[in-house]
Design an enzyme around this catalytic site. Structure first.
Site, PDB file in Angstrom:
ATOM      1  N   GLU A  32      12.211  31.730  84.154  1.00  0.00           N
ATOM      2  CA  GLU A  32      11.513  31.938  85.424  1.00  0.00           C
ATOM      3  C   GLU A  32      12.118  30.943  86.407  1.00  0.00           C
ATOM      4  O   GLU A  32      11.797  29.763  86.382  1.00  0.00           O
ATOM      5  CB  GLU A  32      10.010  31.689  85.252  1.00  0.00           C
ATOM      6  N   ARG A  36      11.476  27.392  94.667  1.00  0.00           N
ATOM      7  CA  ARG A  36      11.178  26.109  95.319  1.00  0.00           C
ATOM      8  C   ARG A  36      12.410  25.467  95.942  1.00  0.00           C
ATOM      9  O   ARG A  36      12.306  24.431  96.574  1.00  0.00           O
ATOM     10  CB  ARG A  36      10.627  25.110  94.295  1.00  0.00           C
ATOM     11  N   LYS A 120      -1.073  34.554  85.188  1.00  0.00           N
ATOM     12  CA  LYS A 120      -0.729  33.155  84.929  1.00  0.00           C
ATOM     13  C   LYS A 120      -2.020  32.345  85.091  1.00  0.00           C
ATOM     14  O   LYS A 120      -2.829  32.627  85.978  1.00  0.00           O
ATOM     15  CB  LYS A 120       0.319  32.711  85.957  1.00  0.00           C
TER      16      LYS A 120
END
Length: 185
Positions: A32, A36, A120
């Site tokens: 993943e 960012r 999640k």
């Protein structure tokens, strides 16, 4: 879906091969790559092209624009720290798995309205960990969770033993894989 989803932060493109190779050598065939950093989209495209046997997704996707960019780069799944109806809509339209961060009944219900049954749970340690997941599973038996944040080697087996855990997410997988690779050299 893989049982382990390493959260991968690539600050410079030069890190991509080292990290993905280390994960593969550790038997982890998934990454993943977080949105960012400035090179996230490029790193996803590179990973998809050069590691076709790995499942490459995009993480920390917080809006539809990032989602579209990640999908254009070839991401095969999308992960968010929270629930975004806009991201959910893009993923649903394109048939791409979306794993939004959901820690409250209201957020889980919003995800269910989009047909999302795997979410999640982030940050897992802050929001009650396994005890909270077991409590949330009672009213939502159809939901599976990907706990991330506060899950590590000291408690991973406890989480994996619970049948409502779809996978474990975390950056510690990357750290372990890199350390193992360095030790082997």
């Amino acid at each position: 879906m893989q049982k382990y989803i390493p959260v991968v932060v690539i600050k410079e493109m030069s890190e991509t091969d080292k990290i993905l190779t280390a994960l593969k050598k550790s038997g982890i065939m998934c990454a993943e790559i977080t949105f960012r950093t400035a090179c996230a989209e490029e790193a996803i495209a590179y990973a998809v092209k050069n590691y076709p046997d790995m499942e490459i997704g995009a993480g920390t996707v917080i809006n539809a624009e990032q989602c579209k960019a990640a999908l254009a780069a070839g991401a095969t799944f999308i992960v968010s720290p929270g629930f975004s109806p806009a991201v959910a809509t893009v993923c649903k339209e394109r048939g791409i798995p979306y794993y939004p961060g959901c820690v409250t009944p209201t957020e889980i219900m919003a995800a269910l309205e989009f047909g999302i049954t795997t979410v999640k749970f982030f940050p897992a340690n802050v929001y009650g960990g396994l005890k909270a997941l077991k409590a949330l599973s009672a009213p939502f038996p159809q939901v599976k969770f990907i706990p991330t944040g506060g899950v590590d080697r000291s408690n991973i087996d406890e989480f994996l033993a619970f049948d409502k855990i779809a996978a474990i997410g975390g950056s510690f997988f990357v750290k372990e894989a890199l350390k193992k690779m360095e030790e082997e050299q």
